[in-house]
Design an enzyme around this catalytic site. Structure first.
Site, PDB file in Angstrom:
ATOM      1  N   SER A  27       0.831  -1.211   0.000  1.00 42.64           N
ATOM      2  CA  SER A  27       0.000   0.000   0.000  1.00 42.64           C
ATOM      3  C   SER A  27       0.862   1.256   0.000  1.00 42.64           C
ATOM      4  CB  SER A  27      -0.956  -0.006   1.197  1.00 42.64           C
ATOM      5  OG  SER A  27      -0.260  -0.201   2.404  1.00 42.64           O
ATOM      6  N   ALA A 245      11.069   4.031   3.914  1.00 43.27           N
ATOM      7  CA  ALA A 245      11.970   4.599   2.910  1.00 43.27           C
ATOM      8  C   ALA A 245      12.163   3.643   1.733  1.00 43.27           C
ATOM      9  CB  ALA A 245      13.311   4.930   3.540  1.00 43.27           C
ATOM     10  N   ASP A 247      10.062   1.488   0.563  1.00 45.07           N
ATOM     11  CA  ASP A 247       8.853   1.487  -0.271  1.00 45.07           C
ATOM     12  C   ASP A 247       8.801   2.754  -1.131  1.00 45.07           C
ATOM     13  OD1 ASP A 247       8.059  -0.914   0.973  1.00 45.07           O
ATOM     14  OD2 ASP A 247       7.116   0.197   2.603  1.00 45.07           O
TER      15      ASP A 247
END
Length: 308
Positions: A27, A245, A247
Site C-alpha cells: 500500500s 523509505a 517502499d
C-alpha cells in the site's frame, strides 16, 4: 495494517496515547506511485470492521483504485505498533497472525484487472502470511506473465513472520520469476551469503533480462539490468523516521521505468523519493508528489524550495 504510534520518545509500556496511521509495503508503494502521477490499483483482504474501512477509505482517498479490495467477517484487520525512541532506535510490534489479509486466496484475484496493468508489484511479506496467501502471489505472477505484464518483486524479508530456512527457497523462486527485483543489501546477504551488491546480483540472476536494484541505505543503490550497471549516491536527508523509505524508493524506481527513463535516472528518482520519506514521521506521510520531486531534482538534491 493500521499503525499506532506515539509522539513521545518513550518505550511503549510508558505510552498512554497513540495516533492512528496506516502502513504496509504494497500500500505504501501504491500511494507513492499515485502521488507521482500514475494510475494505480491495490488489492487485499480487509476485516469487515472499522479498521478495515479506515484503511480502504484512506488508500482510496490517495487516488488509488481499491475496487478489487475484499472485505471478510472471518478475521480482523491487522494492527501494529511503532516504538520510536530516536531515529536510530525504532521497534515495530506486529499483531497480524490470523488477520484478514492472511485469508487471501487465489480465487480472490481478478485476472482481467491484473493483466490490464503495465506492472504488478508484490513483496515477500504476503507469501509469509499463510499458505493461501502464498498461492495467491504465485497465481498473480502466473496471470501477469501470461500477458506480458512486468512483475516487480521486493523480498521485504520479515523473519518475525517466517524463518530464513522457510523463506529462502520461496523468495529465491519468486526472485527468479520476477522481471524487476528490489532487494536490500542485507536481504541479499541473507539469501545469497554475499556482501557485495554486484556479487548478490550475480547470485540471484535467473535470466539476462532481469533488472536488479540493490538498496544500500546511506551508501545509495546499485543497479544492473544485464546491459548497464552502476552505483547511484543518496540525497542528503535529515532522518526523522526511516520506516517506509524502501517502499518510497521502490515507487520512485518504478515511476522512472514507467516514464521510460534510463536505469540511472530511475534509481536516482528512487533515491530522491526515499530521502524525502525519511524526513517525515510515518510510513506514507512523507511520500512526495511529482512537483515536489521535480523541484528537489532541479535543486540538485536539496529540498529548500519545496513548499508543502
Amino acid at each position: 495494517m493500521v499503525l499506532f504510534g506515539s509522539d513521545r520518545p518513550v518505550p511503549l509500556e510508558y505510552t498512554y496515547q497513540f495516533y492512528k496511521q496506516i502502513g504496509g509495503a504494497e500500500s505504501n508503494v501504491a500511494i507513492g506511485l499515485a502521488r507521482l502521477g500514475h494510475q494505480v490499483g491495490w488489492f487485499s483482504k480487509l476485516g469487515k470492521d472499522p479498521f478495515g474501512r479506515f484503511i480502504e477509505k484512506f488508500i482510496r482517498g490517495e487516488g488509488v483504485d481499491t475496487s478489487r479490495c475484499i472485505y471478510t467477517d472471518q478475521a480482523p484487520t491487522a494492527v501494529f505498533f511503532k516504538e520510536k525512541l530516536n531515529p536510530k532506535n525504532i521497534n515495530v510490534y506486529y499483531y497480524r497472525k490470523g488477520s484478514a489479509a492472511s485469508l487471501l486466496r487465489a480465487d480472490d484475484l481478478d485476472e482481467a484487472y491484473i493483466t490490464s496493468a503495465k506492472m504488478l508489484h508484490l513483496s515477500g511479506i504476503t507469501p509469509a502470511l499463510s499458505s493461501s496467501a502464498k498461492e495467491t502471489v504465485y497465481r498473480a505472477i502466473e496471470m501477469a506473465k501470461a500477458k506480458g505484464v512486468k512483475v516487480v518483486f521486493d523480498p521485504n524479508i520479515r523473519l518475525k513472520l517466517w524463518s530464513l530456512e522457510e523463506s529462502k527457497p520461496v523468495l529465491l523462486d519468486l526472485i527468479r520469476q520476477a522481471d524487476i527485483v528490489l532487494p536490500g543489501v542485507e536481504e541479499g546477504q541473507l539469501i545469497t551469503g554475499e556482501e557485495d551488491p554486484e556479487k548478490i546480483v550475480d547470485a540471484l540472476r535467473a535470466h539476462g533480462q532481469q533488472i536488479f536494484v540493490v538498496k544500500m541505505g546511506a551508501r545509495g543503490a546499485y543497479y544492473d539490468n544485464g546491459q548497464e550497471k552502476g552505483y547511484v549516491p543518496v540525497f542528503k536527508a535529515e532522518v526523522v523516521d526511516p520506516v517506509g523509505a524502501g517502499d518510497g524508493f521502490a515507487a520512485g524506481v518504478i515511476s522512472g521505468l514507467l516514464r521510460g527513463w534510463t536505469m540511472q535516472e530511475a534509481v536516482r528518482l528512487g533515491n530522491a523519493v526515499g530521502a524525502m520519506v525519511v524526513g517525515v514521521s510515518g510510513d506514507v506521510e512523507g511520500l512526495p508528489y511529482w512537483h515536489e520531486v521535480e523541484q528537489m531534482l532541479n535543486n540538485n538534491g536539496t529540498r529548500q524550495d519545496v513548499i508543502r
